[in-house]
Design a protein around this motif. Structure first.
Motif, PDB file in Angstrom:
ATOM      1  N   ASP A  74      -1.841  -0.607   9.333  1.00 35.81           N
ATOM      2  CA  ASP A  74      -1.082   0.883   9.755  1.00 35.81           C
ATOM      3  C   ASP A  74      -0.059   0.743  10.345  1.00 35.81           C
ATOM      4  O   ASP A  74       0.010   0.594  11.644  1.00 35.81           O
ATOM      5  CB  ASP A  74      -2.690   1.541  11.012  1.00 35.81           C
ATOM      6  N   ARG A  90      -0.860   7.632   0.219  1.00 30.96           N
ATOM      7  CA  ARG A  90      -2.723   7.501  -0.417  1.00 30.96           C
ATOM      8  C   ARG A  90      -3.562   6.740   1.141  1.00 30.96           C
ATOM      9  O   ARG A  90      -4.831   7.688   1.007  1.00 30.96           O
ATOM     10  CB  ARG A  90      -2.858   6.128  -1.504  1.00 30.96           C
ATOM     11  N   MET A  91      -3.274   6.367   1.545  1.00 30.26           N
ATOM     12  CA  MET A  91      -3.787   6.000   2.875  1.00 30.26           C
ATOM     13  C   MET A  91      -3.840   7.116   3.620  1.00 30.26           C
ATOM     14  O   MET A  91      -5.164   7.492   4.556  1.00 30.26           O
ATOM     15  CB  MET A  91      -3.110   4.780   3.724  1.00 30.26           C
ATOM     16  N   TYR A 124      -1.361   6.085   9.422  1.00 31.08           N
ATOM     17  CA  TYR A 124      -2.342   6.148   8.084  1.00 31.08           C
ATOM     18  C   TYR A 124      -4.524   6.013   8.181  1.00 31.08           C
ATOM     19  O   TYR A 124      -4.335   6.061   7.165  1.00 31.08           O
ATOM     20  CB  TYR A 124      -1.993   4.529   7.291  1.00 31.08           C
ATOM     21  N   HIS A 125      -4.330   5.099   8.465  1.00 30.93           N
ATOM     22  CA  HIS A 125      -5.632   4.879   9.125  1.00 30.93           C
ATOM     23  C   HIS A 125      -6.604   6.102   9.190  1.00 30.93           C
ATOM     24  O   HIS A 125      -7.265   6.801   9.186  1.00 30.93           O
ATOM     25  CB  HIS A 125      -6.902   3.468   8.984  1.00 30.93           C
ATOM     26  N   GLY A 180       0.885  -1.610   0.025  1.00 32.22           N
ATOM     27  CA  GLY A 180       0.292  -0.183  -0.089  1.00 32.22           C
ATOM     28  C   GLY A 180       0.871   1.234  -0.309  1.00 32.22           C
ATOM     29  O   GLY A 180       2.188   1.272  -0.076  1.00 32.22           O
ATOM     30  N   ASN A 186      -6.871   9.110   1.728  1.00 33.78           N
ATOM     31  CA  ASN A 186      -8.104   8.627   2.528  1.00 33.78           C
ATOM     32  C   ASN A 186      -8.448   9.041   4.036  1.00 33.78           C
ATOM     33  O   ASN A 186      -9.821   8.477   4.085  1.00 33.78           O
ATOM     34  CB  ASN A 186      -8.291   7.273   2.031  1.00 33.78           C
TER      35      ASN A 186
END
Length: 316
Positions: A277, A39-40, A88-89, A35, A43
């Protein structure tokens, strides 16, 4: 420089080397994950389909367009400044996430430590005093069982008995005493088994020394021998196991917290691994390594402070 100071310096140097190796491992974990972190993060900030330009800009902002060695240097520099990156999330700072969850893990680990020591030390002493009795054989059997059975299996069994059947305790963990009790018991069981056997062996070794046999022949009471000679030796022998037990309790909560849905850092690390993550998981690896390094420091320095012979041996 005294021998103790030299020992402190040597242990700190070796500990720093271990921490550096752990930091390399944590960095590789972060960057080996599938991943695109840029981009994460976009998002997580609400951009479901970010344009290529935004992704590239975010990669430059994170330094992901630089060589891997430069990225590692920047990451270490950020850690030195208290910046461990962002999830990341969720996009939240990683250290803030750990700071929110850390008190829950510390409370459960502290309860498990109190349970372990309050049961293991008296049990080991009684087993030594009542050697080859029914109590001794039962304690030894329970110690073997407690050390052999996986904690997650015991956790599921206890949930079935005390939560589903008897309804005495909640099935899901929480920071209340009842919510922490089952997870703490499961964490304490392996340590109760190992510590009780260590206390028993140390007590038997002390009570079989020649000077103890001489004092017993002169009419010294068993209780007097136990408190005057056995307990100080038991206390010294427990420094290293207790230091490592604390490290185990702080790092070994991962599976137990996940089983009980307990809101600690262990559960957060498992969830981070499941969803990819990596900054959150990388800090978990770094913290675990740091905990064991500090635990070994404390164990070695404690033993050196209590036993001058150990300092002289290491000096030579």
């Amino acid at each position: 420089m005294s021998s103790l100071l030299r020992q402190i310096a040597g242990r700190m140097l070796s500990g720093l080397i271990v921490l550096w190796m752990v930091s390399v491992l944590a960095f590789l974990i972060i960057h080996a994950a599938p991943g695109d972190p840029a981009r994460m993060l976009l998002n997580a900030n609400g951009l479901d389909a970010p344009p290529v330009e935004a992704v590239e800009a975010k990669r430059r902002e994170l330094g992901l367009d630089q060589p891997l060695l430069n990225q590692y240097s920047n990451w270490i520099e950020g850690i030195g400044q208290g910046n461990f990156g962002s999830s990341y999330h969720s996009g939240k700072p990683v250290w803030l996430m750990y700071r929110e969850r850390l008190p829950a893990t510390l409370m459960m680990a502290g309860l498990a430590l109190m349970l372990s020591l309050s049961i293991a030390i008296p049990l080991g002493l009684l087993s030594a005093i009542k050697r080859h009795s029914l109590l001794d054989h039962t304690a030894q059997l329970l110690a073997v069982i407690g050390a052999a059975i996986p904690g997650f299996w015991i956790g599921l069994v206890l949930i079935l008995i005390f939560a589903a059947k008897l309804r005495w305790l909640p099935a899901l963990g929480s920071t209340t005493f009842k919510g922490m009790l089952l997870p703490a018991i499961i964490l304490a069981l392996p340590n109760i088994a190992l510590t009780s056997r260590l206390v028993r062996a140390t007590t038997l070794d002390v009570l079989n020394q020649q000077y103890i046999l001489t004092a017993r022949a002169k009419g010294r009471s068993e209780h007097g021998l136990l408190f005057a000679h056995a307990l100080p030796n038991v206390a010294a022998s427990l420094i290293t196991p207790i230091s490592l037990e604390i490290a185990f309790l702080l790092t070994g909560t991962v599976i137990i917290e996940h089983v009980f849905a307990y809101p600690g850092i262990g559960r957060m690390a498992v969830e981070a691994a499941l969803i990819g993550d990596m900054p959150v998981l990388g800090l978990a690896v770094l913290i675990a390594g740091g905990i064991y390094v500090v635990a070994n420091w404390c164990a070695d320095l404690g033993m050196a402070a209590l036993d001058p012979r150990l300092r002289q041996h290491r000096q030579s």
